[in-house]
Design a protein around this motif. Structure first.
Motif, short mmCIF file in Angstrom:
data_model
loop_
_atom_site.label_atom_id
_atom_site.label_comp_id
_atom_site.label_asym_id
_atom_site.label_seq_id
_atom_site.Cartn_x
_atom_site.Cartn_y
_atom_site.Cartn_z
N GLU A 45 28.71 46.21 25.26
CA GLU A 45 27.78 45.82 26.31
C GLU A 45 28.32 46.19 27.69
O GLU A 45 27.62 46.78 28.51
CB GLU A 45 27.52 44.32 26.23
N LYS A 46 29.59 45.84 27.93
CA LYS A 46 30.21 46.13 29.22
C LYS A 46 31.71 45.88 29.14
O LYS A 46 32.20 45.33 28.16
CB LYS A 46 29.60 45.27 30.32
N GLY A 50 39.23 44.07 32.26
CA GLY A 50 40.02 44.20 31.04
C GLY A 50 39.44 43.53 29.82
O GLY A 50 40.05 43.54 28.76
N THR A 51 38.26 42.93 29.95
CA THR A 51 37.60 42.30 28.81
C THR A 51 36.44 43.17 28.35
O THR A 51 35.60 43.57 29.16
CB THR A 51 37.09 40.89 29.18
N VAL A 52 36.40 43.45 27.06
CA VAL A 52 35.32 44.23 26.46
C VAL A 52 34.32 43.24 25.87
O VAL A 52 34.70 42.35 25.10
CB VAL A 52 35.84 45.16 25.34
N TYR A 53 33.06 43.37 26.26
CA TYR A 53 32.00 42.49 25.76
C TYR A 53 31.21 43.25 24.69
O TYR A 53 30.65 44.31 24.97
CB TYR A 53 31.08 42.05 26.90
N PHE A 90 32.71 38.38 21.97
CA PHE A 90 31.58 38.73 21.12
C PHE A 90 30.42 37.79 21.37
O PHE A 90 30.61 36.60 21.63
CB PHE A 90 31.99 38.64 19.64
N ARG A 91 29.21 38.33 21.29
CA ARG A 91 28.01 37.51 21.35
C ARG A 91 26.97 38.09 20.41
O ARG A 91 27.03 39.27 20.05
CB ARG A 91 27.47 37.39 22.76
N ARG A 92 26.03 37.27 20.03
CA ARG A 92 24.96 37.71 19.14
C ARG A 92 23.82 38.26 19.99
O ARG A 92 23.50 37.71 21.03
CB ARG A 92 24.48 36.53 18.31
#
Length: 101
Positions: A45-46, A50-53, A90-92
């Protein structure tokens, strides 16, 4: 002769625009990083600070990938050649037009 990747690596340390381009180029190969099965059920998503979503099309995939988070971070950082990524969230949600139940 300098390879394009080497040039991008050098420029990414000096200019934020090239740093963002390097991250986008790396994550555009998401299917090669995680494999075709996982790639069918996820999308990047983005990336922020430093965090990958990551969006997952099913809660089972979210659970499985949460357990594999350390492995995925290691692969991403190895591919980038630096410690660019510190976390994965992670998200749904919708993945490639697939409607969730």
């Amino acid at each position: 002769m300098i390879l394009l990747r080497q040039l991008l690596d050098e420029l990414s340390t000096k200019q934020p625009l090239f740093f963002e381009l390097k991250i986008k180029m790396l994550l555009s190969e998401w299917d090669k990083i995680v494999g075709p099965v996982i790639a069918r059920h996820t999308k990047v998503e983005k990336v922020e600070n430093g965090t990958v979503y990551i969006v997952c099309d099913d809660s089972l995939w979210m659970t499985e990938l949460t357990m594999q988070k350390d492995r995925l971070l290691k692969i991403l950082n190895e591919r980038s050649g630096k410690e660019l990524f510190r976390d994965i969230k992670f998200r749904r949600g919708k993945v490639d037009g697939k409607v969730l139940r």
